[in-house]
Design an enzyme around this catalytic site. Structure first.
Site, mmCIF file in Angstrom:
data_model
loop_
_atom_site.group_PDB
_atom_site.id
_atom_site.type_symbol
_atom_site.label_atom_id
_atom_site.label_comp_id
_atom_site.label_asym_id
_atom_site.label_seq_id
_atom_site.Cartn_x
_atom_site.Cartn_y
_atom_site.Cartn_z
ATOM 1 C CG PHE A 1 -1.858 1.243 1.140
ATOM 2 C CD1 PHE A 1 -3.012 1.203 0.383
ATOM 3 C CD2 PHE A 1 -1.546 2.415 1.795
ATOM 4 C CE1 PHE A 1 -3.848 2.317 0.279
ATOM 5 C CE2 PHE A 1 -2.368 3.530 1.704
ATOM 6 C CZ PHE A 1 -3.521 3.477 0.948
ATOM 7 C CG ASP B 1 5.928 4.039 1.449
ATOM 8 O OD1 ASP B 1 5.890 4.796 2.449
ATOM 9 O OD2 ASP B 1 4.944 3.846 0.725
ATOM 10 C CE LYS C 1 -0.193 7.138 6.469
ATOM 11 N NZ LYS C 1 -1.396 7.874 6.062
#
Length: 402
Positions: A142, A227, A256
């Protein structure tokens, strides 16, 4: 559920696209690891905005940094320099042990930036024939929801009905070094991986996998892109999840927690030989690297440099996994995975779906989120107290009848 809450949810359902299926709670205020709904009921946040809220809700240092910057200047666009930009880029590069930063806003934008950078590097530096660059990714990944990113997703819900899809990606099983080695060709420019797969259920790769990826990519002159949008900035008990295997990638993708849950901030961080391939006008973002974002992110970096948040995640994470591990084998929990204050818990389907377990926990004042059937994710803010963490785990045991 009160009529006030029902009305708020009904209005949201009537006037917003149904691309999310939130739990039936309407949050009004939040502080630390706790949120309060419009009826005044408090909930322990055990999700932390998918790691965007690593430092908790309303963190005073971050709010003060944002307020101070709001009084000065919030946006210039990259048409002009501003007085926080150079400091942010220099400090983030140094923090990551890299040389250059390309700031964006959301995690998906940063992943798109990494993809474009890797391809451009492949053509301009590695010498791959134009239009033939390949990037290897892992199944069950994801990385975001743009058209290009869902093109290499294996999740039917994320991918279905969004074609035609972007070519140039090779998908291999996560954790399989042999498959990765076999997929590499002279036209491979990058390997893009999550050091721990979050949305897939907090999947930790086999020991030695990340180190093996690092060695393979070095041998084949291929960029290793990590990531660390969810796994980075303290979540796993280290600054970066890659550190658990002593690995430094060629490129970090961050987001984030970099914005502290206050503003969206993301960035690609790499060496000058990689990010130096970009030229003016070839890639950009109006809001990327804006003064407000830089001010908040600089405070995030200052907080992380103390090491206290990483240490809290390591110590409380060890306790979290010890407690969750006691539930395995008792008929309620089939498996637990994760690192630091991050866990994927596979619930025995006889106890309910992940959604049903999340709703029962919500009724007891604990907020988590399900993924992939009967799995729930636990990722509280790193500022959570041990007492609150234990209370949340007690509610889980009650819900499971364990």
């Amino acid at each position: 559920m009160s009529s006030t809450t029902e009305k708020a949810i009904a209005s949201a359902e009537a006037h917003s696209a149904h691309n999310y299926h939130p739990l039936p709670v309407v949050v009004a205020t939040a502080e630390g690891a706790w949120m309060t709904d419009i009826e005044g009921r408090r909930y322990l946040d055990m999700l932390a905005g998918y790691s965007a809220l690593n430092f908790g809700h309303g963190n005073r240092r971050l709010i003060d940094a944002a307020k101070a910057q709001l009084e000065r200047v919030t946006l210039t666009s990259r048409a002009f320099h501003h007085d926080r930009f150079a400091e942010f880029c220099e400090q983030l590069a140094d923090f990551c042990g890299m040389e250059m930063v390309l700031p964006m806003n959301t995690g998906a934008e940063a992943v798109e930036t990494a993809v474009k950078t890797a391809r451009k590097w492949g053509y301009r530096v590695k010498g791959v024939p134009d239009g033939t660059a390949k990037i290897i990714v892992a199944a069950d990944n994801f990385h975001g929801r743009t058209t290009t990113i869902v093109s290499f997703s294996t999740d039917p819900e994320a991918r279905a009905d969004y074609g035609p899809y972007t070519p140039g990606f090779e998908i291999v099983p996560y954790g399989d070094l042999a498959a990765l080695r076999d997929a590499m060709t002279d036209n491979t420019v990058a390997v893009l991986l999550e050091p721990i797969q979050g949305e897939a259920g907090v999947l930790v790769p086999p020991p030695g996998y990340l180190a093996g990826v690092r060695e393979l990519t070095r041998q084949r002159n291929v960029l290793f892109i990590a990531d660390e949008i969810q796994s980075g900035l303290g979540r796993t008990g280290r600054t970066f999840a890659c550190e658990h295997e002593g690995v430094v990638p060629d490129m970090y993708v961050l987001g984030k927690a970099l914005g502290g849950g206050v503003v969206p901030v993301s960035a690609v961080v790499s060496g000058a030989a990689v990010l130096g391939v970009h030229r003016p006008g070839e890639h950009g973002s109006t809001f990327g690297g804006n003064p407000l974002a830089c001010a908040v992110a600089l405070e995030v970096l200052a907080m992380l440099r103390t090491g206290e948040y990483q240490q809290r995640a390591a110590e409380l994470g060890e306790h979290l996994h010890q407690e969750l591990g006691l539930l395995v084998g008792g008929g309620a929990v089939e498996a637990v995975r994760g690192r630091g204050l991050w866990a994927g818990v596979d619930i025995n389907p006889s106890k309910g779906t992940g959604r049903e377990i999340s709703e029962r926990l919500m009724q007891r004042g604990v907020l988590v989120k399900d993924t992939h059937g009967s799995t729930i994710r636990i990722a509280p803010p790193l500022v959570i107290s041990k007492e609150d963490l234990d209370w949340g785990l007690a509610q889980l045991r009650e819900v499971l009848g364990a």
